[in-house]
Design an enzyme around this catalytic site. Structure first.
Site, PDB file in Angstrom:
ATOM      1  N   ASP A 282       0.863  -1.183   0.000  1.00 13.05           N
ATOM      2  CA  ASP A 282       0.000   0.000   0.000  1.00 13.05           C
ATOM      3  C   ASP A 282       0.903   1.239   0.000  1.00 13.05           C
ATOM      4  O   ASP A 282       2.122   1.161   0.194  1.00 13.05           O
ATOM      5  CB  ASP A 282      -0.975  -0.017   1.180  1.00 13.05           C
TER       6      ASP A 282
HETATM    7  C1  BGC Z   1      -5.164   3.200   0.248  1.00 11.64           C
HETATM    8  C2  BGC Z   1      -5.367   2.141  -0.805  1.00 11.64           C
HETATM    9  C3  BGC Z   1      -5.275   2.745  -2.184  1.00 11.64           C
HETATM   10  C4  BGC Z   1      -3.965   3.474  -2.328  1.00 11.64           C
HETATM   11  C5  BGC Z   1      -3.762   4.082  -3.702  1.00 11.64           C
HETATM   12  C6  BGC Z   1      -3.954   4.066  -0.029  1.00 11.64           C
HETATM   13  O1  BGC Z   1      -3.913   5.153   0.825  1.00 11.64           O
HETATM   14  O2  BGC Z   1      -5.048   2.589   1.514  1.00 11.64           O
HETATM   15  O3  BGC Z   1      -6.612   1.520  -0.617  1.00 11.64           O
HETATM   16  O4  BGC Z   1      -5.401   1.735  -3.140  1.00 11.64           O
HETATM   17  O5  BGC Z   1      -3.908   4.503  -1.367  1.00 11.64           O
HETATM   18  O6  BGC Z   1      -4.616   5.122  -3.951  1.00 11.64           O
END
Ligand code: BGC
Length: 763
Positions: A282
């Site tokens: 993530d």
């Molecule tokens: C979130 C994810 C997301 C990623 C990209 C993160 O802050 O936890 O769910 O896919 O950002 O946008």
């Protein structure tokens, strides 16, 4: 030197997809193709493939293109149109090995057409509708040059204080697992290599929904049985359905951050589940290993992540910076890097990008003249799917449906809120394209009736909350207050109410209140709106609450004040029309709650399938020394699986084909469902099973099957459910998945509480 370059060129061409096209045999065998390409890559190029870069202010586009051409970026996310992505793919085609880039995005509940948020989709219990939403999202995203989405998000959420409850499909393992499968298949279509498909990457692996206290990014400490039994199955279901990717969660699990968790990714995901795809960290998660306190610096963080099996590092420079040194010092092995690169190349192969790097980008001359054109939206489908996701919670004296000739006072801060209607994670949705509730009601009422609109209240009177919600909205603040005094707003709404036959109040949360980093201690509707509701109630006019929110709210008082309540979540681009369809009876509501509504925040957790205990509270037999809170009624406000209709349904003649079941046999559970009201409608008949006595304590019941059926007024039908040993299996204290002989209760009902019961024995 020149000669060397020429040799390099030959090598380049030999691995170039265009070359491969003329010799398609080379592309036929994925493993051989990937191995061959891997052999030709320098360390730099390999590490480049592990970098997933966010398109944003951090790095200018020109620099990104240079980095891509130098083979130092494997994919990007947040760049979402063909004209934006084409130059980046062109840059990749100028790189030595011409390895295509992939383009990723959070396509969660729609791409350009925004469908209801995930918790709303789950409320439809309609696998066909949910699948259609995912397929259209994939088609729209692919048409905009996207190759992969960070979805479905299948974190079980049993604590509505967690803002990301809105993004998941609710509290139940079985329901969320079914939807996980449907969404993966919808995104990936016939094959993720097709031009109208995108690859799925299920998230957030794992257990993110169980963060302590519902506080985002927090720790998860959970027994292995609970993990295997309740929280892991949805991810597993997505993987069994073929999800090409997995996004790893930001939380820790029993002391080890997911991003550094070798048990999670190597033992469970790859060894036990046989996952052969791409893992992505993530956002910034590798760096956060330092903050978690398991890495002393960036070097150790990168080492932990690559060793644990994180293939791609999202928006994180640590792989690029640290892997060469780690390899040189022998702290990691070449195979650690190669294994990760192999998965990235494999995913690109599966996306069809080696056959054609421009598969989804297409030719410039075919680009849509207007990317944002309304004609590119799927409005009819969005309206149909949205109305299936609405849940009627109360309808005293048949307040609903409304008459189209009525004079309606439409009030509340969410009645005219195009951004909120889309919900959070609204991908490429444009607020100016979403239909507000005011628009939707106006379109039906036309000349026949009348709408008197008054805002009535701001979302909240708490300036600090407004500032928080607006903090990250760089372009324009999302929560914009009406600057008039609160009482002026209320007076205007009360006047509208007095002049009307009925009040429709659109109340709840702004979309940002149910989002990432939006945990709440209080699940009430904000006070400014509660003041409005109280004043409206005092007018004595019939009061219909249209709730917009991304999580269950505690609406005990509002449930007493309102004559009718429709839970609409955030219903998407066509939300206003869909809600109007239900309010006026053009569509008979059929949604059921995929998550329990607590009476108060203090009751959390309230999920229906809790474990048996030695001193259970028995409704109707209150007493000391049973498990309860003594200062409030025990039990939820609205149970899991609950939802009303404009007609009435009854269940009768529940029967089991036998009172015993052999381990290899089948049992038929049947029930007759009748539409006893005056209008056609759909309902969800739910089957729950309880293991009465096992080697360990078991849930009081668990959803094991359901059918959504449409019945004409007066029609009745007998439904059949098959029960096999598989439905009775569970993870025991040794984590063995097996059924134990003995007695089982089967319950069938129209929600998780109002059920009929029969018993059988597993031999
Ligand atoms: C979130 C994810 C997301 C990623 C990209 C993160 O802050 O936890 O769910 O896919 O950002 O946008």
């Amino acid at each position: 030197m020149k000669k060397l370059c020429l040799l390099g060129l030959v090598a380049t061409l030999a691995s170039h997809p265009v070359w491969a096209e003329t010799k398609p045999a080379a592309l036929k065998d994925k493993d051989a193709f990937v191995s061959d390409l891997l052999k030709q890559m320098t360390l730099d190029e390999k590490i480049g493939q592990l970098r997933l870069i966010s398109i944003g202010p951090e790095m200018p586009r020109e620099l990104i293109r240079q980095e891509i051409a130098a083979g130092r970026i494997g994919g990007t996310f947040n760049s979402i149109t063909r004209p934006e992505n084409r130059p980046m793919q062109d840059a990749a085609m100028r790189s030595r090995l011409k390895i295509p880039m992939f383009f990723a995005y959070d396509v969660i509940h729609g791409h350009r057409t925004i469908f209801p948020i995930s918790i709303a989709l789950a409320s439809s219990w309609d696998m066909d509708a949910i699948g259609r939403s995912g397929r259209i999202a994939a088609q729209e995203a692919a048409a905009d040059s996207l190759d992969i989405t960070f979805a479905p998000m299948v974190d079980i959420s049993r604590d509505p204080r967690w803002g990301r409850t809105s993004e998941g499909f609710g509290e139940d393992t079985y329901l969320v697992s079914r939807i996980a499968e449907v969404m993966v298949k919808a995104f990936q279509g016939v094959s993720p290599a097709n031009a109208d498909s995108i690859m799925a990457s299920v998230k957030h692996f794992a257990l993110y929904g169980a963060v302590e206290g519902g506080r985002d990014y927090n720790v998860v400490d959970m027994s292995p049985v609970k993990m295997y039994q309740d929280y892991l199955p949805p991810y597993h279901a997505a993987i069994k359905a073929g999800s090409g990717g997995v996004m790893v969660a930001l939380n820790s699990i029993n002391g080890v951050p997911a991003t550094a968790n070798t048990w999670l990714m190597n033992d469970l995901l790859r060894r036990d589940w046989g996952f052969k795809g791409l893992t992505v960290s993530d956002h910034g998660a590798i760096f956060e290993l330092i903050k978690h306190g398991v890495a002393k610096d960036g070097r150790e963080a990168a080492k932990l992540a690559i060793k644990a099996g994180i293939d791609m590092s999202m928006n994180d420079s640590l792989y690029g910076k640290e892997l060469p040194g780690l390899l040189k010092s022998g702290e990691i092995e070449q195979s650690d890097i190669d294994n990760a690169v192999r998965e990235v190349l494999g995913a690109k192969y599966d996306m069809g990008l080696f056959k054609d790097p421009y598969l989804r980008i297409g030719k410039a001359e075919d680009d849509p003249a207007d990317t944002y054109a309304d004609s590119r939206l799927h409005r009819a489908e969005a309206r149909d799917i949205a109305r299936r996701s609405l849940v009627l919670l109360k309808n005293q004296n048949n307040t609903l449906p409304l008459k189209k000739s009525a004079t309606i006072a439409l009030v509340g801060p969410l009645a005219k809120a195009p951004i909120d209607m889309m919900g959070s994670w609204a991908a490429a949705g444009k607020p100016e394209q979403s239909v507000t509730l005011l628009d939707g009601l106006n379109a039906v009422i036309g000349e026949k009736g009348k709408i008197i609109y008054a805002r009535g209240a701001n979302i909240t009177g708490d300036k600090a909350v407004v500032d928080y919600l607006n903090f990250l909205n760089f372009d324009a603040p999302e929560v914009v207050d009406d600057t008039r005094a609160p009482q002026v707003l209320i007076d205007e709404a009360v006047k509208a109410a007095k002049d009307a036959d009925v009040i429709v109040a659109a109340v709840g949360e702004s979309r940002g209140m149910s989002h990432e980093s939006s945990s709440r201690t209080d699940l009430n509707i904000p006070q400014s709106q509660r003041d409005l509701i109280k004043a409206l109630k005092a007018t004595g006019k019939p009061l219909v609450l249209v709730l917009m929110n991304g999580r269950p709210l505690s609406i005990l008082e509002e449930n007493q004040q309102a004559d009718a309540i429709l839970e609409t979540w955030f219903a998407g681009t066509e939300g206003g029309n869909a809600i109007a369809d239900v309010l006026f009876g053009d569509y008979n509501p059929s949604g059921k709650l995929p998550i329990t509504f607590p009476r108060s925040v203090g009751q959390i957790p309230t999920y229906y399938n809790h474990l048996t205990i030695g001193r259970p509270f028995t409704p109707g037999k209150p007493g000391n020394y049973t498990s309860q809170y003594f200062d409030d009624t025990t039990g939820p406000l609205f149970p899991f699986g609950y939802g009303l209709s404009y007609t009435t349904f009854t269940l009768s003649d529940m029967a089991l084909s036998s009172t015993t079941l052999n381990k290899t046999g089948k049992l038929d559970a049947s029930v007759t469902v009748a539409n006893t009201g005056k209008v056609d409608g759909e309902t969800v008949v739910q089957l729950y099973i309880q293991d009465v006595a096992g080697s360990m304590i078991r849930p009081i019941k668990e959803l094991k099957n359901f059918q959504k059926v449409m019945l004409k007024a007066g029609e009745e039908r007998t439904l059949h459910f098959t029960i096999t040993e598989e439905d009775l299996k569970f993870y025991n204290t040794q984590l063995k998945f097996a059924a134990e002989p003995g007695e089982f209760n089967v319950q069938i009902g129209l929600d998780s509480q109002d059920v009929q019961q029969q018993t059988f024995e597993l031999l």
